[in-house]
Design a protein around this motif. Sequence first.
Motif, PDB file in Angstrom:
ATOM      1  N   HIS A 281       0.835  -1.205   0.000  1.00  0.00           N
ATOM      2  CA  HIS A 281       0.000   0.000   0.000  1.00  0.00           C
ATOM      3  C   HIS A 281       0.873   1.260   0.000  1.00  0.00           C
ATOM      4  CE1 HIS A 281      -4.160   1.255   0.077  1.00  0.00           C
ATOM      5  NE2 HIS A 281      -3.796   2.259   0.859  1.00  0.00           N
ATOM      6  N   SER A 282       1.934   1.251   0.787  1.00  0.00           N
ATOM      7  CA  SER A 282       2.847   2.403   0.798  1.00  0.00           C
ATOM      8  C   SER A 282       3.442   2.632  -0.584  1.00  0.00           C
ATOM      9  CB  SER A 282       3.995   2.167   1.785  1.00  0.00           C
ATOM     10  OG  SER A 282       3.525   2.091   3.090  1.00  0.00           O
ATOM     11  N   ALA A 283       3.949   1.559  -1.181  1.00  0.00           N
ATOM     12  CA  ALA A 283       4.534   1.672  -2.521  1.00  0.00           C
ATOM     13  C   ALA A 283       3.487   2.135  -3.531  1.00  0.00           C
ATOM     14  CB  ALA A 283       5.133   0.336  -2.952  1.00  0.00           C
ATOM     15  N   GLY A 284       2.264   1.627  -3.407  1.00  0.00           N
ATOM     16  CA  GLY A 284       1.186   2.030  -4.315  1.00  0.00           C
ATOM     17  C   GLY A 284       0.847   3.505  -4.183  1.00  0.00           C
ATOM     18  N   LEU A 285       0.760   3.992  -2.954  1.00  0.00           N
ATOM     19  CA  LEU A 285       0.444   5.410  -2.753  1.00  0.00           C
ATOM     20  C   LEU A 285       1.576   6.308  -3.248  1.00  0.00           C
ATOM     21  CD1 LEU A 285      -1.302   5.350   0.745  1.00  0.00           C
ATOM     22  CD2 LEU A 285      -2.372   5.528  -1.517  1.00  0.00           C
ATOM     23  N   VAL A 286       2.807   5.882  -3.040  1.00  0.00           N
ATOM     24  CA  VAL A 286       3.945   6.650  -3.561  1.00  0.00           C
ATOM     25  C   VAL A 286       3.901   6.672  -5.084  1.00  0.00           C
ATOM     26  CG1 VAL A 286       6.469   6.638  -3.805  1.00  0.00           C
ATOM     27  CG2 VAL A 286       5.431   6.331  -1.544  1.00  0.00           C
ATOM     28  N   ALA A 287       3.622   5.523  -5.690  1.00  0.00           N
ATOM     29  CA  ALA A 287       3.549   5.449  -7.163  1.00  0.00           C
ATOM     30  C   ALA A 287       2.425   6.329  -7.695  1.00  0.00           C
ATOM     31  CB  ALA A 287       3.353   4.001  -7.606  1.00  0.00           C
ATOM     32  N   ILE A 288       1.267   6.290  -7.049  1.00  0.00           N
ATOM     33  CA  ILE A 288       0.144   7.136  -7.467  1.00  0.00           C
ATOM     34  C   ILE A 288       0.534   8.605  -7.368  1.00  0.00           C
ATOM     35  CG2 ILE A 288      -2.181   7.916  -6.825  1.00  0.00           C
ATOM     36  CD1 ILE A 288      -2.769   4.940  -6.088  1.00  0.00           C
ATOM     37  N   SER A 289       1.199   8.970  -6.281  1.00  0.00           N
ATOM     38  CA  SER A 289       1.646  10.359  -6.106  1.00  0.00           C
ATOM     39  C   SER A 289       2.585  10.793  -7.217  1.00  0.00           C
ATOM     40  CB  SER A 289       2.362  10.523  -4.765  1.00  0.00           C
ATOM     41  OG  SER A 289       1.463  10.378  -3.720  1.00  0.00           O
ATOM     42  N   LYS A 290       3.494   9.887  -7.587  1.00  0.00           N
ATOM     43  CA  LYS A 290       4.457  10.230  -8.641  1.00  0.00           C
ATOM     44  C   LYS A 290       3.777  10.320 -10.000  1.00  0.00           C
ATOM     45  CE  LYS A 290       8.524   8.673  -6.316  1.00  0.00           C
ATOM     46  NZ  LYS A 290       9.921   8.806  -6.523  1.00  0.00           N
ATOM     47  N   VAL A 291       2.896   9.359 -10.299  1.00  0.00           N
ATOM     48  CA  VAL A 291       2.205   9.361 -11.592  1.00  0.00           C
ATOM     49  C   VAL A 291       1.356  10.627 -11.762  1.00  0.00           C
ATOM     50  CG1 VAL A 291       0.335   8.227 -12.877  1.00  0.00           C
ATOM     51  CG2 VAL A 291       2.197   6.865 -11.930  1.00  0.00           C
TER      52      VAL A 291
ATOM     53  N   GLY B 191      -9.169   3.139   4.844  1.00  0.00           N
ATOM     54  CA  GLY B 191      -9.087   4.391   5.603  1.00  0.00           C
ATOM     55  C   GLY B 191      -7.843   5.192   5.254  1.00  0.00           C
ATOM     56  N   TRP B 192      -6.736   4.488   5.092  1.00  0.00           N
ATOM     57  CA  TRP B 192      -5.469   5.126   4.719  1.00  0.00           C
ATOM     58  C   TRP B 192      -5.606   5.797   3.353  1.00  0.00           C
ATOM     59  CZ3 TRP B 192      -0.394   1.742   4.556  1.00  0.00           C
ATOM     60  CH2 TRP B 192       0.711   2.558   4.365  1.00  0.00           C
ATOM     61  N   SER B 193      -6.228   5.108   2.407  1.00  0.00           N
ATOM     62  CA  SER B 193      -6.446   5.672   1.071  1.00  0.00           C
ATOM     63  C   SER B 193      -7.356   6.888   1.135  1.00  0.00           C
ATOM     64  CB  SER B 193      -7.078   4.625   0.146  1.00  0.00           C
ATOM     65  OG  SER B 193      -6.169   3.596  -0.120  1.00  0.00           O
ATOM     66  N   THR B 194      -8.372   6.808   1.967  1.00  0.00           N
ATOM     67  CA  THR B 194      -9.302   7.925   2.116  1.00  0.00           C
ATOM     68  C   THR B 194      -8.571   9.151   2.664  1.00  0.00           C
ATOM     69  OG1 THR B 194     -11.128   6.394   2.493  1.00  0.00           O
ATOM     70  CG2 THR B 194     -11.452   8.675   3.207  1.00  0.00           C
ATOM     71  N   ALA B 195      -7.757   8.947   3.683  1.00  0.00           N
ATOM     72  CA  ALA B 195      -7.001  10.069   4.255  1.00  0.00           C
ATOM     73  C   ALA B 195      -6.059  10.672   3.223  1.00  0.00           C
ATOM     74  CB  ALA B 195      -6.213   9.584   5.478  1.00  0.00           C
ATOM     75  N   PHE B 196      -5.454   9.814   2.426  1.00  0.00           N
ATOM     76  CA  PHE B 196      -4.532  10.267   1.384  1.00  0.00           C
ATOM     77  C   PHE B 196      -5.278  11.112   0.349  1.00  0.00           C
ATOM     78  CE2 PHE B 196      -1.397   9.412  -2.054  1.00  0.00           C
ATOM     79  CZ  PHE B 196      -0.245   9.739  -1.357  1.00  0.00           C
ATOM     80  N   MET B 197      -6.460  10.672  -0.038  1.00  0.00           N
ATOM     81  CA  MET B 197      -7.244  11.395  -1.031  1.00  0.00           C
ATOM     82  C   MET B 197      -7.764  12.723  -0.453  1.00  0.00           C
ATOM     83  SD  MET B 197     -10.400  10.048  -3.355  1.00  0.00           S
ATOM     84  CE  MET B 197      -9.620   9.563  -4.875  1.00  0.00           C
ATOM     85  N   VAL B 198      -8.176  12.715   0.807  1.00  0.00           N
ATOM     86  CA  VAL B 198      -8.655  13.946   1.444  1.00  0.00           C
ATOM     87  C   VAL B 198      -7.533  14.979   1.482  1.00  0.00           C
ATOM     88  CG1 VAL B 198      -9.411  14.927   3.654  1.00  0.00           C
ATOM     89  CG2 VAL B 198     -10.529  12.889   2.755  1.00  0.00           C
ATOM     90  N   GLY B 199      -6.304  14.517   1.738  1.00  0.00           N
ATOM     91  CA  GLY B 199      -5.164  15.436   1.722  1.00  0.00           C
ATOM     92  C   GLY B 199      -5.006  16.111   0.369  1.00  0.00           C
ATOM     93  N   THR B 200      -5.214  15.361  -0.688  1.00  0.00           N
ATOM     94  CA  THR B 200      -5.125  15.939  -2.036  1.00  0.00           C
ATOM     95  C   THR B 200      -6.275  16.911  -2.283  1.00  0.00           C
ATOM     96  OG1 THR B 200      -4.046  13.938  -2.834  1.00  0.00           O
ATOM     97  CG2 THR B 200      -4.988  15.397  -4.489  1.00  0.00           C
TER      98      THR B 200
END
Length: 146
Positions: free
Chosen positions: A28-38, A131-140
């Motif tokens: 999940h960490s690697a996925g969120l980092v990859a999404i951020s970079k893309v 929940g982690w994904s939701t928090a990440f998206m809310v930050g964006t």
Amino acid sequence: MSDEVIVVDLGLQLAVVTAFIVLMVVVHSAGLVAISKVLHLHDDRAIPNEFGLRASFLMGTYGLLLFTLHFFEIYLFALFYRHVGALRSMEAALYYSASCYATLGSAPAHFDEEWRLLGSLEALIGFVLIGWSTAFMVGTLRKIIN
């Protein structure tokens, strides 16, 4: 596969759960980092500062990539269920895994009871990762409205 019942030790189940927790945190960490970079989320200039077509495209793409990440995580659990013979088909394993991950909790009739603890704890893992994904998206989203 023989007809004899193999009893899986509770310690083994807990070890497998622990391994899955570590694996899912890494994936999940690697996925969120990859999404951020893309999506260039690290660059404030790449994030629109108002809701419009560009923001809608960004959030739609973001949602699809998060969905893909979650599906991959569900798929990893399903592969394990098939590998240990807990379910008879990949379709059944995917259905069971998605049901657990999304905390729906619908167990198939032919699930190997020896691994049901993992299925139960997959619900907790899925709940935390969603929940982690939701928090990440809310930050964006906060960056867009600010």
